[in-house]
Design a protein around this motif. Structure first.
Motif, PDB file in Angstrom:
ATOM      1  N   GLU A  26     -34.525  89.558  47.036  1.00 21.99           N
ATOM      2  CA  GLU A  26     -35.355  90.247  46.055  1.00 21.99           C
ATOM      3  C   GLU A  26     -36.429  89.344  45.481  1.00 21.99           C
ATOM      4  OE1 GLU A  26     -32.876  91.958  43.127  1.00 21.99           O
ATOM      5  OE2 GLU A  26     -31.844  93.291  44.501  1.00 21.99           O
ATOM      6  N   ALA A  27     -36.844  88.313  46.235  1.00 19.68           N
ATOM      7  CA  ALA A  27     -37.828  87.377  45.710  1.00 19.68           C
ATOM      8  C   ALA A  27     -39.231  87.961  45.712  1.00 19.68           C
ATOM      9  CB  ALA A  27     -37.816  86.080  46.520  1.00 19.68           C
ATOM     10  N   VAL A  28     -39.516  88.930  46.643  1.00 18.86           N
ATOM     11  CA  VAL A  28     -40.853  89.507  46.715  1.00 18.86           C
ATOM     12  C   VAL A  28     -40.989  90.582  45.653  1.00 18.86           C
ATOM     13  CG1 VAL A  28     -42.496  90.728  48.165  1.00 18.86           C
ATOM     14  CG2 VAL A  28     -40.958  89.043  49.174  1.00 18.86           C
ATOM     15  N   PRO A  29     -41.920  90.452  44.736  1.00 20.41           N
ATOM     16  CA  PRO A  29     -42.069  91.475  43.701  1.00 20.41           C
ATOM     17  C   PRO A  29     -42.553  92.788  44.298  1.00 20.41           C
ATOM     18  CG  PRO A  29     -43.887  89.901  43.616  1.00 20.41           C
ATOM     19  CD  PRO A  29     -42.910  89.374  44.611  1.00 20.41           C
ATOM     20  N   GLN A  30     -41.975  93.884  43.826  1.00 17.73           N
ATOM     21  CA  GLN A  30     -42.334  95.199  44.331  1.00 17.73           C
ATOM     22  C   GLN A  30     -43.652  95.663  43.697  1.00 17.73           C
ATOM     23  OE1 GLN A  30     -40.663  96.573  46.718  1.00 17.73           O
ATOM     24  NE2 GLN A  30     -39.130  94.937  46.724  1.00 17.73           N
ATOM     25  N   PRO A  31     -44.444  96.463  44.439  1.00 11.65           N
ATOM     26  CA  PRO A  31     -45.694  96.959  43.861  1.00 11.65           C
ATOM     27  C   PRO A  31     -45.477  97.971  42.746  1.00 11.65           C
ATOM     28  CG  PRO A  31     -45.308  97.950  46.006  1.00 11.65           C
ATOM     29  CD  PRO A  31     -44.272  96.890  45.842  1.00 11.65           C
ATOM     30  N   CYS A  32     -44.254  98.527  42.672  1.00  9.80           N
ATOM     31  CA  CYS A  32     -43.926  99.508  41.628  1.00  9.80           C
ATOM     32  C   CYS A  32     -43.033  98.839  40.598  1.00  9.80           C
ATOM     33  CB  CYS A  32     -43.221 100.712  42.249  1.00  9.80           C
ATOM     34  SG  CYS A  32     -42.631 101.922  41.037  1.00  9.80           S
ATOM     35  N   SER A  33     -43.491  98.781  39.333  1.00 11.97           N
ATOM     36  CA  SER A  33     -42.751  98.101  38.275  1.00 11.97           C
ATOM     37  C   SER A  33     -41.861  99.077  37.519  1.00 11.97           C
ATOM     38  CB  SER A  33     -43.731  97.435  37.289  1.00 11.97           C
ATOM     39  OG  SER A  33     -43.038  96.911  36.183  1.00 11.97           O
ATOM     40  N   GLN A  34     -40.582  98.693  37.354  1.00 11.75           N
ATOM     41  CA  GLN A  34     -39.646  99.500  36.573  1.00 11.75           C
ATOM     42  C   GLN A  34     -39.473  98.974  35.149  1.00 11.75           C
ATOM     43  OE1 GLN A  34     -38.639  98.967  40.032  1.00 11.75           O
ATOM     44  NE2 GLN A  34     -39.519 100.990  40.333  1.00 11.75           N
ATOM     45  N   THR A  35     -40.315  98.032  34.748  1.00 11.52           N
ATOM     46  CA  THR A  35     -40.235  97.521  33.370  1.00 11.52           C
ATOM     47  C   THR A  35     -41.062  98.394  32.449  1.00 11.52           C
ATOM     48  OG1 THR A  35     -42.095  96.044  33.773  1.00 11.52           O
ATOM     49  CG2 THR A  35     -39.885  95.153  34.126  1.00 11.52           C
ATOM     50  N   CYS A  36     -40.611  98.513  31.217  1.00 11.55           N
ATOM     51  CA  CYS A  36     -41.195  99.471  30.279  1.00 11.55           C
ATOM     52  C   CYS A  36     -41.401  98.802  28.934  1.00 11.55           C
ATOM     53  CB  CYS A  36     -40.250 100.664  30.135  1.00 11.55           C
ATOM     54  SG  CYS A  36     -40.681 101.815  28.821  1.00 11.55           S
ATOM     55  N   GLY A  37     -42.464  99.157  28.250  1.00  5.83           N
ATOM     56  CA  GLY A  37     -42.648  98.699  26.869  1.00  5.83           C
ATOM     57  C   GLY A  37     -42.901  97.207  26.795  1.00  5.83           C
ATOM     58  N   THR A  38     -41.933  96.459  26.266  1.00  4.13           N
ATOM     59  CA  THR A  38     -42.089  95.022  26.027  1.00  4.13           C
ATOM     60  C   THR A  38     -41.812  94.189  27.266  1.00  4.13           C
ATOM     61  OG1 THR A  38     -39.791  94.880  25.293  1.00  4.13           O
ATOM     62  CG2 THR A  38     -41.455  95.281  23.610  1.00  4.13           C
ATOM     63  N   GLY A  39     -41.739  94.790  28.435  1.00  2.42           N
ATOM     64  CA  GLY A  39     -41.467  94.056  29.652  1.00  2.42           C
ATOM     65  C   GLY A  39     -40.021  94.112  30.090  1.00  2.42           C
ATOM     66  N   MET A  40     -39.156  94.736  29.310  1.00  2.00           N
ATOM     67  CA  MET A  40     -37.758  94.892  29.687  1.00  2.00           C
ATOM     68  C   MET A  40     -37.587  96.154  30.528  1.00  2.00           C
ATOM     69  SD  MET A  40     -36.385  92.253  28.396  1.00  2.00           S
ATOM     70  CE  MET A  40     -34.635  92.649  28.525  1.00  2.00           C
ATOM     71  N   PRO A  41     -36.539  96.201  31.380  1.00  2.00           N
ATOM     72  CA  PRO A  41     -36.312  97.414  32.170  1.00  2.00           C
ATOM     73  C   PRO A  41     -36.058  98.620  31.281  1.00  2.00           C
ATOM     74  CG  PRO A  41     -35.018  95.563  32.999  1.00  2.00           C
ATOM     75  CD  PRO A  41     -35.611  95.117  31.698  1.00  2.00           C
ATOM     76  N   ALA A  42     -36.449  99.804  31.773  1.00  2.00           N
ATOM     77  CA  ALA A  42     -36.247 101.021  30.998  1.00  2.00           C
ATOM     78  C   ALA A  42     -34.747 101.285  30.839  1.00  2.00           C
ATOM     79  CB  ALA A  42     -36.913 102.202  31.697  1.00  2.00           C
ATOM     80  N   LYS A  43     -34.379 101.994  29.769  1.00  2.22           N
ATOM     81  CA  LYS A  43     -32.976 102.274  29.490  1.00  2.22           C
ATOM     82  C   LYS A  43     -32.312 103.077  30.606  1.00  2.22           C
ATOM     83  CE  LYS A  43     -33.545 102.181  24.465  1.00  2.22           C
ATOM     84  NZ  LYS A  43     -33.461 102.950  23.205  1.00  2.22           N
ATOM     85  N   GLN A  44     -33.101 103.874  31.324  1.00  2.00           N
ATOM     86  CA  GLN A  44     -32.534 104.721  32.369  1.00  2.00           C
ATOM     87  C   GLN A  44     -32.264 103.950  33.666  1.00  2.00           C
ATOM     88  OE1 GLN A  44     -34.973 105.432  30.421  1.00  2.00           O
ATOM     89  NE2 GLN A  44     -34.710 107.457  29.523  1.00  2.00           N
ATOM     90  N   ASN A  45     -32.641 102.643  33.722  1.00  2.00           N
ATOM     91  CA  ASN A  45     -32.384 101.813  34.907  1.00  2.00           C
ATOM     92  C   ASN A  45     -32.956 102.474  36.165  1.00  2.00           C
ATOM     93  OD1 ASN A  45     -31.497  99.592  36.306  1.00  2.00           O
ATOM     94  ND2 ASN A  45     -29.429 100.392  36.613  1.00  2.00           N
ATOM     95  N   LEU A  46     -34.237 102.727  36.137  1.00  2.00           N
ATOM     96  CA  LEU A  46     -34.892 103.466  37.217  1.00  2.00           C
ATOM     97  C   LEU A  46     -35.027 102.616  38.479  1.00  2.00           C
ATOM     98  CD1 LEU A  46     -37.743 105.079  35.120  1.00  2.00           C
ATOM     99  CD2 LEU A  46     -35.567 106.113  35.754  1.00  2.00           C
ATOM    100  N   THR A  47     -35.143 103.270  39.617  1.00  2.00           N
ATOM    101  CA  THR A  47     -35.409 102.611  40.889  1.00  2.00           C
ATOM    102  C   THR A  47     -36.599 103.297  41.551  1.00  2.00           C
ATOM    103  OG1 THR A  47     -33.877 104.071  42.068  1.00  2.00           O
ATOM    104  CG2 THR A  47     -32.978 102.007  41.212  1.00  2.00           C
ATOM    105  N   TYR A  48     -37.119 102.661  42.585  1.00  2.00           N
ATOM    106  CA  TYR A  48     -38.221 103.233  43.351  1.00  2.00           C
ATOM    107  C   TYR A  48     -37.801 104.628  43.865  1.00  2.00           C
ATOM    108  CZ  TYR A  48     -42.048 103.358  46.733  1.00  2.00           C
ATOM    109  OH  TYR A  48     -43.174 103.698  47.433  1.00  2.00           O
TER     110      TYR A  48
END
Length: 653
Positions: A26-48
Motif C-alpha cells: 500500500e505504499a503507492v498513494p491512490q488517486p482517490c482520497s478517503q480522508t475527510c475534514g482535518t485529514g483523518m479518514p471518514a467515520k464510515q471507513n469508505l473504500t474505493y
C-alpha cells in the motif's frame, strides 16, 4: 560535499524509494482520497470508488465532524451493493432536496417509499399501515409546526403503482408537484408500525460508469444497464470469498486475507526493504548535516571587538531574514540613496519592525554605520524613530527600527494624495519634530546634528505623531566644542548656504533644513520644484507672497478653510526665519518650540525680500526704532549687527 556526491545520494534515495514502493503493498498513494475534514479518514471507513477527491468516481461531501454526506443526508453505511442514507424527519424540508439523491453514480432503489406533503397530484402507496404512519407523522408536524405548514400527508412507492422498476422513478415522483419531503420508509420497515419516524433510512444503488468491467483478478463484476439519469451502462466490483479489498483495479484490488499469507507478505517486505530503509535514513542524515553546514554558512555573521559591548542590540540575520520573508519585494517599504527598507515581523515576539538594508553602492560605509549603532542607538525620545538594533553579515549592514505604520510624511503632502493631513494634524507633527530636534541639539549627552531633516525622513506612527528618523548622516560632538569639518552631505533644497561653503554641519544648518521643512508642510510644496523654464525656490515664493502683503496666499490649497490663520502665519514666518541666509539670524530650536507653544511672542517682521535680498526684523519690545536689514548687494550679511541680532533672538543656542 561535491555536486557529484550529492547527485549520487539523490539517485540512491530515488532507487530506495522505488524498491520500497514495489515491496510494500500500500505504499503507492491512490488517486482517490478517503480522508475527510482535518485529514483523518471518514467515520464510515469508505473504500474505493467512494471518497472526497476529484479522483474518486463517486465523490461525497464531508461534514466538519468527519461524516460522509450525500447532499445534506448522512451516509449510514456503504456495501458492495448499496448505500444507505438517513432521512431525519423534517416537516418543512423542500421537496427539491430529494434531487440530491439522484447522482451520476447512484439513485434511490424501488424498495423505498417516500412521505410527501402538499402535493397537487395524488398517487397510490402500498404501505399497509399508511394511515397509521401518516397520522403519526401528521401529529409530529403539527406539534412542531412553526411555519403553519399544511400537513396534508401523502405517499409514493413504485409497487403501489404496479411498477417493477429497479429505481425510484424520478420523473413520476417530480410529476406529483409536492412542496415538502418530510421522510422515507424502507420496505423492510413498512410493516413495523412502531418504527420511529424521527430517523428513517433510504437505500441507494451505486455503480461506476463504463461499458466494460475494470475489476481485479480475484473480484466478481456486476454489470448494469439502462441506468437512470440519462441511461448508460455501469458496473460494480466485489472481491471473491476469502479475499479482501475493494475489487477495483484503480483501487486496492483484491488479496487473500488469511493471517498466514499476510505474515508471509510482511516478512518479505521487511527482508527486502529494511536494509534499504536503513541505508536511506543514513543517506538522509548525511544530506541533513551538509544542509545544516551550508545553512550556517548562509547566515554567518561578522563580530568585531567594538560590538561586544553592544551585543544585546544585535539581531540574528536569520531572524531578520525570516521576519522580512527573505527580503522579498512584497515587504519593501521604500528605497533611497542609503538602501532599501523592508517591513518585518519578528518570529518570536511577533513585533513589527522596519529593517534598513544599507546599500553597498551608497556612501554610508562602516564609519557611519558604527556611529549610528553605538551613539544614535542610545537616543530615546517620543518624536524620534527608535533604533532597536543592528546586524552585520559579510558585507551587509542592517539596521532595525520601530515600524511606523503610516509611512513617511511626504506621501501625504505631494502629488494629490488620496489621504491628506488636516492642519491640526500637520501642526502637531511640526511641534513633535521640533521637540525631537531640541532633544538632539540640547537635551542629550552630546550634540547631535541630524543633517538630513526633510518630510521624507519624518515618519508617522499609528496616531499620526511625527517622528524624525534616518540618522545615517548624523554627526555628534560634545557640548561646548566646535563641530568638525566634513564632506557636504544632505539633500538639495535643505542645505544651508554656509554648509556648502565650509562643509561644517552645525545646529544652525539643521535649523535651515527645519525652516525648509516648515514651509514644505505649510505650503504642500517641495523646497525646489523644477519647471519647464525655471526652477521655483519655495522660500523665494513664500517671501514674494509676503511682499505682496498676503503671506497666507502661500498656504496649501488642499487645506481649504481648515487651517487656523494665526498658526499658519506663525509657521510660514518661522520657516522664513529659519531659512535666513545668515546663520546668526536664525532662531535656536528652543526658541522655535517656544514660538510654536505660544510661550514666546514672535517679533514683528517686515520683509524687503527674503533669501538673497534680505529680511528686516522690527522689535516692538523696547527697541521700536531699531531695524536690522541685510542688503543683498554686498554678499555679506549682518556683519556689523550680528551681535545685536543674536541678543535680540534671546541669546545662546
Amino acid at each position: 560535499m561535491s555536486k557529484m556526491a550529492r547527485s549520487t545520494l539523490l539517485l540512491l534515495a530515488g532507487m530506495v524509494s522505488l524498491i520500497i514502493t514495489a515491496g510494500a503493498h500500500e505504499a503507492v498513494p491512490q488517486p482517490c482520497s478517503q480522508t475527510c475534514g482535518t485529514g483523518m479518514p471518514a467515520k464510515q471507513n469508505l473504500t474505493y470508488p467512494f471518497g472526497f477527491s476529484p479522483g474518486c468516481p463517486i465523490q461525497l461531501n464531508c461534514s466538519e465532524d468527519g461524516d460522509a454526506l450525500i447532499g445534506e443526508f448522512l451516509v449510514q453505511s456503504v456495501s458492495p451493493d448499496a448505500v444507505v442514507v438517513t432521512i431525519e424527519d423534517k416537516c418543512d424540508r423542500p421537496f427539491g432536496s430529494i434531487d440530491h439523491l439522484y447522482g451520476r453514480n447512484y439513485a434511490p432503489t424501488g424498495k423505498n417509499s417516500v412521505l410527501l406533503n402538499n402535493c397537487t397530484q395524488s398517487s397510490p402507496c402500498d404501505l399497509p399501515t399508511t394511515q397509521v404512519i401518516q397520522d403519526q407523522f401528521q401529529s409530529l408536524c403539527e406539534r412542531s409546526n412553526k411555519t403553519n405548514t399544511n400537513t396534508s400527508m401523502s405517499c409514493y412507492s413504485e409497487q403501489a403503482n404496479n411498477y417493477s422498476t429497479e429505481f425510484l422513478n424520478r420523473t413520476r415522483l417530480f410529476a406529483l408537484d409536492c412542496k415538502y419531503f418530510p421522510s422515507s420508509i424502507l420496505m423492510e420497515a413498512q410493516n413495523n408500525v412502531s418504527a420511529p419516524l424521527g430517523v428513517q433510512l433510504l437505500q441507494l444503488e451505486w455503480w461506476v460508469n463504463g461499458d466494460e468491467c475494470e475489476c481485479s483478478e480475484d473480484a466478481d463484476c456486476v454489470q448494469l444497464s439502462g441506468l437512470p439519469n440519462g441511461g448508460g451502462n455501469g458496473f460494480r466490483c466485489k472481491c471473491e470469498h476469502g479475499f479482501l479489498g475493494d475489487g477495483f483495479m484503480a483501487g486496492t484490488g483484491s488479496w487473500r486475507g488469511s493471517p498466514e499469507r499476510k505474515k508471509e507478505e510482511m516478512l518479505k517486505v521487511l527482508t527486502i526493504a529494511l536494509p534499504l530503509m536503513v541505508l536511506f535514513v543514513v543517506s538522509m542524515l548525511i544530506m541533513g548535516v551538509v544542509s545544516v553546514i551550508r545553512r550556517k554558512r548562509k547566515f554567518a555573521e561578522v563580530l568585531e571587538d567594538w560590538e561586544r559591548d553592544y551585543g544585546p542590540h544585535r539581531f540574528k540575520y536569520k531572524d531578520l531574514y525570516i521576519a522580512t520573508k527573505g527580503f522579498r519585494d512584497q515587504e519593501l517599504l521604500g528605497a533611497g540613496g542609503f538602501g532599501r527598507v523592508y517591513r518585518g515581523i519578528l518570529p518570536t515576539s511577533k513585533m513589527e519592525i522596519a529593517v534598513k538594508k544599507v546599500s553597498h553602492e551608497s556612501g554610508q560605509g562602516m564609519r557611519e554605520f558604527v556611529a549610528e549603532v553605538i551613539s544614535i542607538g542610545r537616543l530615546r525620545h517620543r518624536n524620534l524613530v527608535s533604533l532597536l538594533g543592528y546586524c552585520r553579515r559579510k558585507r551587509e549592514l542592517l539596521l532595525v527600527y520601530d515600524y511606523m505604520p503610516n509611512g513617511s510624511l511626504d506621501k501625504y503632502l505631494y502629488n494629490q494624495p488620496k489621504v491628506t493631513l488636516n492642519w491640526t494634524q500637520r501642526f502637531r507633527v511640526i511641534k513633535g519634530v521640533a521637540s525631537g530636534l531640541l532633544y538632539l541639539h540640547e537635551g542629550w549627552e552630546q550634540v547631535v546634528i541630524h543633517r538630513d531633516i526633510k518630510a521624507s525622513n519624518i515618519l508617522l506612527d499609528a496616531e499620526l505623531n511625527g517622528r524624525l528618523g534616518d540618522f545615517g548622516l548624523a554627526r555628534l560632538h560634545d557640548h561646548g566644542t566646535d563641530p568638525q569639518t566634513t564632506r557636504v552631505a544632505g539633500t538639495v533644497g535643505y542645505l544651508a548656504p554656509e554648509h556648502t561653503r565650509t562643509g561644517k554641519a552645525t545646529r544652525s544648518t539643521d535649523m535651515f533644513a527645519f525652516g525648509a521643512f516648515l514651509l514644505e508642510v505649510a505650503c504642500g510644496r517641495r523646497p525646489i520644484e523644477h519647471g519647464d523654464t525655471e526652477d521655483v525656490i519655495l522660500v523665494d515664493w513664500v517671501s514674494s507672497c509676503w511682499d505682496r502683503g498676503d503671506i497666507l496666499e502661500a498656504s496649501d490649497l488642499t487645506l481649504g478653510a481648515e487651517s487656523v490663520e494665526e498658526e499658519m502665519e506663525l509657521v510660514l514666518k518661522l520657516g522664513l526665519m529659519c531659512s535666513h541666509p545668515d546663520p546668526l539670524m536664525r532662531p535656536s530650536m528652543r526658541q522655535v518650540l517656544q514660538y510654536l507653544e505660544g510661550d514666546l511672542l514672535m517679533p514683528e517682521l517686515l520683509s524687503s525680500g527674503i533669501s538673497s535680498s534680505g529680511l528686516t526684523f522690527v522689535y516692538s519690545e523696547g527697541l521700536d526704532d531699531l531695524a536690522v536689514s541685510c542688503p543683498s548687494s554686498t554678499g555679506k550679511a549682518f556683519t556689523d549687527l550680528s551681535s545685536v541680532a543674536e541678543s535680540l533672538l534671546s541669546g545662546e543656542r
